[in-house]
Design a protein around this motif. Structure first.
Motif, PDB file in Angstrom:
ATOM      1  N   VAL A  45      20.750   3.379 -65.803  1.00 45.98           N
ATOM      2  CA  VAL A  45      21.194   3.608 -67.173  1.00 45.98           C
ATOM      3  C   VAL A  45      20.061   3.229 -68.119  1.00 45.98           C
ATOM      4  N   ILE A  46      19.770   4.119 -69.054  1.00 49.45           N
ATOM      5  CA  ILE A  46      18.700   3.825 -70.008  1.00 49.45           C
ATOM      6  C   ILE A  46      19.211   2.870 -71.076  1.00 49.45           C
ATOM      7  N   LYS A  47      18.360   1.915 -71.460  1.00 47.33           N
ATOM      8  CA  LYS A  47      18.752   0.887 -72.423  1.00 47.33           C
ATOM      9  C   LYS A  47      17.659   0.730 -73.476  1.00 47.33           C
ATOM     10  N   ASN A  48      18.038   0.156 -74.612  1.00 51.68           N
ATOM     11  CA  ASN A  48      17.089  -0.164 -75.677  1.00 51.68           C
ATOM     12  C   ASN A  48      16.717  -1.640 -75.542  1.00 51.68           C
ATOM     13  N   TYR A  49      15.431  -1.915 -75.456  1.00 53.93           N
ATOM     14  CA  TYR A  49      14.956  -3.288 -75.308  1.00 53.93           C
ATOM     15  C   TYR A  49      14.208  -3.708 -76.564  1.00 53.93           C
ATOM     16  N   GLY A  50      14.484  -4.916 -77.026  1.00 51.26           N
ATOM     17  CA  GLY A  50      13.735  -5.520 -78.114  1.00 51.26           C
ATOM     18  C   GLY A  50      12.842  -6.601 -77.545  1.00 51.26           C
ATOM     19  N   ILE A  51      11.574  -6.609 -77.952  1.00 52.15           N
ATOM     20  CA  ILE A  51      10.608  -7.581 -77.444  1.00 52.15           C
ATOM     21  C   ILE A  51       9.974  -8.296 -78.632  1.00 52.15           C
ATOM     22  N   TRP A  52      10.124  -9.612 -78.670  1.00 52.95           N
ATOM     23  CA  TRP A  52       9.459 -10.435 -79.680  1.00 52.95           C
ATOM     24  C   TRP A  52       8.211 -11.000 -79.027  1.00 52.95           C
ATOM     25  N   LEU A  53       7.076 -10.865 -79.699  1.00 53.57           N
ATOM     26  CA  LEU A  53       5.825 -11.303 -79.092  1.00 53.57           C
ATOM     27  C   LEU A  53       4.877 -11.898 -80.118  1.00 53.57           C
ATOM     28  N   ARG A  54       3.909 -12.620 -79.612  1.00 53.18           N
ATOM     29  CA  ARG A  54       2.822 -13.184 -80.415  1.00 53.18           C
ATOM     30  C   ARG A  54       1.527 -12.802 -79.723  1.00 53.18           C
ATOM     31  N   ASN A  63       2.695 -12.396 -85.197  1.00 48.68           N
ATOM     32  CA  ASN A  63       4.013 -12.257 -84.576  1.00 48.68           C
ATOM     33  C   ASN A  63       4.477 -10.818 -84.745  1.00 48.68           C
ATOM     34  N   MET A  64       5.241 -10.325 -83.793  1.00 44.63           N
ATOM     35  CA  MET A  64       5.623  -8.921 -83.836  1.00 44.63           C
ATOM     36  C   MET A  64       6.948  -8.712 -83.108  1.00 44.63           C
ATOM     37  N   SER A  94      -3.966 -12.065 -74.007  1.00 45.48           N
ATOM     38  CA  SER A  94      -3.806 -12.523 -75.387  1.00 45.48           C
ATOM     39  C   SER A  94      -2.399 -12.287 -75.945  1.00 45.48           C
ATOM     40  N   ILE A  95      -1.503 -11.704 -75.138  1.00 46.24           N
ATOM     41  CA  ILE A  95      -0.135 -11.415 -75.585  1.00 46.24           C
ATOM     42  C   ILE A  95       0.821 -12.427 -74.955  1.00 46.24           C
ATOM     43  N   HIS A  96       1.647 -13.070 -75.782  1.00 48.55           N
ATOM     44  CA  HIS A  96       2.662 -14.004 -75.312  1.00 48.55           C
ATOM     45  C   HIS A  96       4.024 -13.418 -75.657  1.00 48.55           C
ATOM     46  N   ILE A  97       4.830 -13.134 -74.650  1.00 50.73           N
ATOM     47  CA  ILE A  97       6.181 -12.615 -74.876  1.00 50.73           C
ATOM     48  C   ILE A  97       7.085 -13.799 -75.169  1.00 50.73           C
ATOM     49  N   LEU A  98       7.648 -13.826 -76.371  1.00 44.38           N
ATOM     50  CA  LEU A  98       8.503 -14.935 -76.780  1.00 44.38           C
ATOM     51  C   LEU A  98       9.936 -14.741 -76.309  1.00 44.38           C
ATOM     52  N   ARG A  99      10.439 -13.507 -76.425  1.00 44.57           N
ATOM     53  CA  ARG A  99      11.835 -13.237 -76.106  1.00 44.57           C
ATOM     54  C   ARG A  99      12.016 -11.761 -75.815  1.00 44.57           C
ATOM     55  N   THR A 100      12.935 -11.432 -74.931  1.00 44.46           N
ATOM     56  CA  THR A 100      13.318 -10.043 -74.675  1.00 44.46           C
ATOM     57  C   THR A 100      14.835  -9.973 -74.713  1.00 44.46           C
TER      58      THR A 100
END
Length: 151
Positions: A45-54, A63-64, A94-100
């Motif tokens: 099933v296709i889903k929408n993912y939100g990724i918070w990163l620095r 931050n993004m 150089s990318i840190h994933i804060l939350r998914t």
């Protein structure tokens, strides 16, 4: 702690990096009990993912928040790494994933994903190219008519 890495060695190294930032703990004073890959429960099933990163750029730390549509979280993170390398020249270290998180359809903000939320979306079929014949007896040098590639 979820760490996205291409292999186990890099995952363990990133774990100790983040743990030393969070707590006053060194690798010599701790131990990793288990390091395992996390698989999606329903990858059909296709889903929408939100990724918070620095990420660290040439000018500073930023931050993004980014949104991606994919079947798995790992696929969405791979899309994010490729997107960040293409748009911002930010490499993987150089990318840190804060939350998914999985985002509901009503909460999607980015227009790139909003266009696919419509349930009545229609996508045109591709061109129907004629397959090459497998046997020599079906091949001809000259054709009587030009092959049609449209449906």
């Amino acid at each position: 702690m979820k760490i996205f890495a291409p292999n186990e060695v890099i995952a363990k190294s990133r774990f100790w990096y983040f743990l030393s930032k969070l707590r006053k703990l060194k690798k010599a004073n701790g131990q990793i009990v288990v390091c395992s890959a996390i698989h999606e429960k329903n990858p059909n099933v296709i889903k929408n993912y939100g990724i918070w990163l620095r990420y660290n750029s040439r000018t500073g730390t930023h931050n993004m928040y980014k949104e991606y549509r994919d079947l798995t979280l790992n696929g969405a993170v791979d899309q994010m790494y490729n997107d960040m390398a293409a748009r911002h020249r930010a490499r993987r270290p150089s990318i840190h994933i804060l939350r998914t998180d999985i985002i509901a359809a009503k909460d999607v903000k980015r227009t790139a994903n909003l266009q696919f939320i419509n349930s009545k979306i229609r996508v045109p079929l591709g061109r129907n190219y004629i397959r090459r014949f497998s046997s020599k007896k079906y091949r001809t040098v000259f054709k009587a008519s030009r092959p049609s590639t449209q449906y």
